[in-house]
Enzyme design. Sequence first.
Site, mmCIF file in Angstrom:
data_model
loop_
_atom_site.group_PDB
_atom_site.id
_atom_site.type_symbol
_atom_site.label_atom_id
_atom_site.label_comp_id
_atom_site.label_asym_id
_atom_site.label_seq_id
_atom_site.Cartn_x
_atom_site.Cartn_y
_atom_site.Cartn_z
ATOM 1 C CB ALA A 46 -0.910 -0.011 1.219
ATOM 2 C CD GLU A 114 -4.489 8.319 -1.772
ATOM 3 O OE1 GLU A 114 -5.486 7.595 -1.655
ATOM 4 O OE2 GLU A 114 -3.353 7.971 -1.450
ATOM 5 C CG HIS A 236 -4.713 1.970 -8.636
ATOM 6 N ND1 HIS A 236 -4.110 2.943 -9.396
ATOM 7 C CD2 HIS A 236 -4.675 2.428 -7.370
ATOM 8 C CE1 HIS A 236 -3.709 3.931 -8.610
ATOM 9 N NE2 HIS A 236 -4.054 3.647 -7.367
ATOM 10 N NE ARG A 283 -8.270 4.086 -6.399
ATOM 11 C CZ ARG A 283 -7.655 3.588 -5.337
ATOM 12 N NH1 ARG A 283 -7.880 2.354 -4.967
ATOM 13 N NH2 ARG A 283 -6.819 4.322 -4.655
ATOM 14 C CG HIS A 344 -5.847 -1.510 -6.434
ATOM 15 N ND1 HIS A 344 -4.520 -1.704 -6.111
ATOM 16 C CD2 HIS A 344 -6.297 -0.536 -5.590
ATOM 17 C CE1 HIS A 344 -4.186 -0.878 -5.123
ATOM 18 N NE2 HIS A 344 -5.247 -0.177 -4.778
ATOM 19 N NE ARG A 379 -10.077 0.025 -1.624
ATOM 20 C CZ ARG A 379 -8.926 0.673 -1.751
ATOM 21 N NH1 ARG A 379 -8.589 1.632 -0.909
ATOM 22 N NH2 ARG A 379 -8.093 0.359 -2.730
HETATM 23 C C1 SIN Z 1 -2.701 4.495 -4.118
HETATM 24 O O1 SIN Z 1 -1.728 4.853 -3.481
HETATM 25 O O2 SIN Z 1 -3.052 5.007 -5.179
HETATM 26 C C2 SIN Z 1 -3.505 3.332 -3.600
HETATM 27 C C3 SIN Z 1 -4.328 3.757 -2.462
HETATM 28 C C4 SIN Z 1 -5.493 2.820 -2.296
HETATM 29 O O3 SIN Z 1 -5.631 1.835 -3.008
HETATM 30 O O4 SIN Z 1 -6.342 3.126 -1.446
#
Ligand code: SIN
Length: 517
Positions: A46, A114, A236, A283, A344, A379
């Site tokens: 992670a 993020e 991802h 995402r 992912h 998620r």
């Molecule tokens: C990332 O660092 O992009 C992954 C974080 C995640 O999957 O929550």
Amino acid sequence: MVYDILVIGTGISGLTFAIKVSEQNPNINVALISKGELDEGNTRYAQGGIAVVKDFVRDSFEKHIEDTLEAGGFQNKKKVIEFVVREGGQRIDELLQWGIQFDTQNGQLHLTKEAGHSANRIIHHKDITGYEIQQALVKKVQKIPNVTCLKNHTLVDLITDHHVQSNYNRCYGAYVISKEQKQIITLGAKLTVLSTGGAGQLYRHTTNPPESTGDGLGAAYRAKVYMENLPFVQFHPTGLFPKVEGRTFLISEVLRGIGAKLLNEKGIEFMSQYHRDKELAPRDVVARGIASEIQKGTHDYVYLDAQNISFKKWLKRLPNIYQKLISIGINPLKEYIPVVPVAHYFCGGIVVDEHAESELKGLYAVGECSSTGLHGANRLASNSLLESIVFSHRAAMHCLASLNEPLPPNIIYEKIPKWKGKEYQEFNNPEITQSLRLKLQDTMTNHVSIFKTNRILDIAEKEMNHIYTEVLKIYNRNKLDVELCELRNMVSIAHLIIQQAKKINTNQGVFYNIDNE
Ligand code: SIN
């Protein structure tokens, strides 16, 4: 061997759970099973961090709840989101007390952003958050005298009523294969906790390590434990291209959080066509945007342009990714980074209540193998480690209380029958197992990926039925080994994903069937 609690899996969920129960009650005996070394598994990879509200001026619990709902396509359980978001801060404070280091700025935890988050709320350790957490937890658990760590053991099956000839709808431990002693061992346990992660290995290209073969999900399936939302497999958006077999290196979402842009093969920004938040859209939207651009073009990838990020910032925030890129000949200060969506995270799994207990009494599931209702159909980034620490704590408290309750009468844990199958020995047809595994991965990658159609799902179903029959034949004729165990789990989960996917007639979160448009 009989334990009070058997914990299967040593990512953040299993480790925090084991530490809590064993420290709070030094009189219980806990077994902690890892498939390989104690520090292997998905947690260590992670990069991003843990989402938690710590800045109550610019952020709030309400904002985090809203972002989680929006990312999840409003399919989440709001009550679950509420307690996870509110309890997160306390759980982070415990990790800090245990010596886990997160980056700070001016004496406060450094918060980054993020995709899908409306505020800066990701705490992190550079770009190796999972690695830092994993190392610290492994060190800690190894010092606890009432935890027995059993490395190199793979889950074969859960022990249920059927094995002990009772009808309490209960779990009594598990059968596991020991790699070293080459045998199947019976581990009786009053309570069993699955923290076995997801099944990214169902796909050719995944950020998950080779161990992620859905062992807990497969065992739960055979024990007839209720599982939901399995087709909600999150891709991802930015795995590093070229994709490699085994595990694809992740280019963290943090990079887009600090300003990197997505460009198509002509070097043109495209995300504004797909969402108002462009690169910082949830995402699933970003992954579909990239997949659409790839379909329109001639390359198998798009680009991340991170040239606006200074060398100093790279070294401070993303040193591991920077080093990786340089090591494969890409200088992100001067060149685009080729990226592609990769499997992912499993948003669905074993259905559990707010204490992480499944419908099978005495069986708990924490982390990616569980379906708590937090993620809904997609998620939100960095909510997985948060879910892990909150639910591990809740499960630990519940298990400690449950151990005081009377055990089902007539069950003698010391006399649970041995595994009835054939004895373990070296499997003599590894090529067949391997070729079926590749076939399965191809079917899932080609037919059960970001965009689906009814016709393609039908093809996938036929191919999977064929693979299933082949696996069953091998299983019936040969002695069990780890590779066969994994394949048996993978084919069961793949089959379930396809079955459940065929029944979904509205597009939600990560699930997209073109025929539902
Ligand atoms: C990332 O660092 O992009 C992954 C974080 C995640 O999957 O929550």
